[in-house]
Design an enzyme around this catalytic site. Structure first.
Site, PDB file in Angstrom:
ATOM      1  N   ASP A 161     -31.027 -19.008 -11.413  1.00  0.00           N
ATOM      2  CA  ASP A 161     -30.185 -18.816 -12.597  1.00  0.00           C
ATOM      3  C   ASP A 161     -28.898 -18.066 -12.249  1.00  0.00           C
ATOM      4  O   ASP A 161     -27.788 -18.505 -12.572  1.00  0.00           O
ATOM      5  CB  ASP A 161     -30.945 -18.014 -13.659  1.00  0.00           C
ATOM      6  CG  ASP A 161     -31.786 -18.889 -14.567  1.00  0.00           C
ATOM      7  OD1 ASP A 161     -31.388 -20.035 -14.827  1.00  0.00           O
ATOM      8  OD2 ASP A 161     -32.837 -18.415 -15.024  1.00  0.00           O
ATOM      9  N   CYS A 162     -29.056 -16.916 -11.627  1.00  0.00           N
ATOM     10  CA  CYS A 162     -27.887 -16.088 -11.314  1.00  0.00           C
ATOM     11  C   CYS A 162     -26.965 -16.785 -10.328  1.00  0.00           C
ATOM     12  O   CYS A 162     -25.736 -16.721 -10.451  1.00  0.00           O
ATOM     13  CB  CYS A 162     -28.337 -14.733 -10.770  1.00  0.00           C
ATOM     14  SG  CYS A 162     -29.176 -13.692 -11.989  1.00  0.00           S
TER      15      CYS A 162
END
Length: 399
Positions: A161-162
């Site tokens: 995600d990041c």
């Protein structure tokens, strides 16, 4: 003055990846308008708000019901005036509202439009919901994580995600630069799957070249030995000897010249083949130290090492995190509590950014009225939309 202070971003994303991207843009000076459903980003309440708060600093929040005529009109006006639009809906959803790239481009010719999804806008997986651990599974990452005699495991941080959010921010910056030069917008298609595959990098290259599948190897490092997690007298320390000189220094430091002469450990390849025997020899030596002591002892000899810390160790007692100001104060908008969050991971010698956040994460709809006033709506229209539920206004919690 910040690099993006003349850029307006309309943010239709939820979860972690999109908010990571738009937080980076906000902290570079962009005006980021987070368009949320009336109940807010679905991740707001996870972990008591702690999963959402670290990724939503520096933004304005407007809560809009896209299914209502007025709410749809508000969203349309926002995207038609935006420099950048970023969304994380499944393919096909925004077409129903004429808020997809093709529709927006007809009204906003030079818009930079970023579609962020689990699997991308094309391909047989494109309609699948994509969450970080699922992407770790299908990208091959999970197959190489864990122990050989146990099932695969996920990495327990939102790594993909990041990473996707950061990659999206870089792509958007490139598109802004290109628009400055050529006066043209673009559509960016980025997915968690593509990022995860890219990050599998050398494992994919090595498999394609050799036909050998990587195996789950627990805490063992790659390409050398000793390289992995070792138990100390108290705690654990990661030790990595990546070159012959490092291994020589390790043996000298431990006063174990016999390990240099042992034919089982003569070359790097020998040490990899006899990794467990070497581990037994070293563990007996490392038991004399606590994990942090062992780390420092090895580092003084220029042998890469790191004591394995808990989250409490990092937050409460890490002098480097304190010196680097890696953790900063913020507010959880769901509870009103003061919280600690990681700072942004870059520092500039100029005044572009110092790692701290420009403002706390907003409550749901905290800036609805302000944003509407900046558009074409008067007080009467705003009041009417609030009464019908087309928009929702919230307030920042008291701290």
């Amino acid at each position: 003055m910040k690099p993006l202070d003349d850029i307006t971003v309309v943010d239709f994303t939820q979860s972690v990846a999109g908010p990571t991207c738009t937080q980076l843009l906000a902290e570079m000076g962009a005006t980021v308008i987070k368009v949320e459903p009336p109940a807010g980003d679905a991740f707001r309440n996870l972990m008591g708000g702690d999963m959402s708060a670290p990724f939503n600093h520096g933004k304005l929040s407007i809560a809009v019901d896209l299914k209502s005529e007025d709410g749809h009109a508000v969203a349309t006006e926002l995207v038609d005036e935006a420099d950048v639009v970023i969304e994380s809906f499944r393919p096909g959803v925004l077409e129903k509202f004429d808020l997809d790239y093709e529709s927006v481009r007809e009204r906003n010719e030079n818009v930079i439009y970023c579609s962020l999804s689990g699997f991308g806008r094309t391909g047989p997986y494109s309609t699948f919901p994509g969450y970080d651990p699922c992407i770790q599974a299908v990208s091959g990452l999970m197959s190489i994580t864990g122990y050989e005699d146990r099932p695969p495991v996920r990495i327990r941080a939102s790594l993909i995600d990041c990473g996707t959010g950061a990659n999206a921010a870089v792509a958007i910056l490139g598109a802004i630069r290109q628009r400055d030069r050529a006066d043209e917008g673009t559509h960016i298609d980025i997915s968690l799957f593509d990022v995860a595959v890219a990050w599998m990098s050398y494992w994919i290259t090595n498999y394609e070249r050799t036909g050998t599948l990587p195996e789950r190897a627990g805490s063992k490092g790659i390409g050398s030995a000793p390289n992995g997690v070792f138990e100390a007298g108290e705690g654990y320390t990661y030790v990595a000897t990546l070159t012959e000189p490092m291994y020589d220094r390790l043996c000298d430091l431990l006063e174990r010249p016999d390990l240099l002469e042992d034919e089982r450990f003569e070359t790097l390849e020998d040490r990899i083949d006899n990794r467990e025997a070497l581990r037994d020899e070293l563990t007996a030596e490392f038991e004399r130290f606590e994990s942090k002591e062992l780390e420092q002892y090895l580092l003084e000899a220029q042998i890469p090492s790191g004591a394995i810390q808990s989250v409490a160790d990092l937050v409460d007692d890490d002098p480097h995190a304190e010196a680097r100001e890696s953790l900063v104060d913020s507010t959880n908008p769901e509870t009103g509590e003061e919280i600690t969050v990681p700072a942004l991971p870059f520092r500039f010698s100029s005044d572009i950014h110092d790692g701290t956040f420009s403002s706390d994460p907003p409550a749901v709809g905290e800036h609805t009225v302000d944003v509407l006033e900046s558009l074409t709506y008067d007080d009467g229209e705003i009041e009417r939309m609030l009464e019908t539920g087309a928009v929702v206004a919230g307030t920042a919690p008291e701290t």
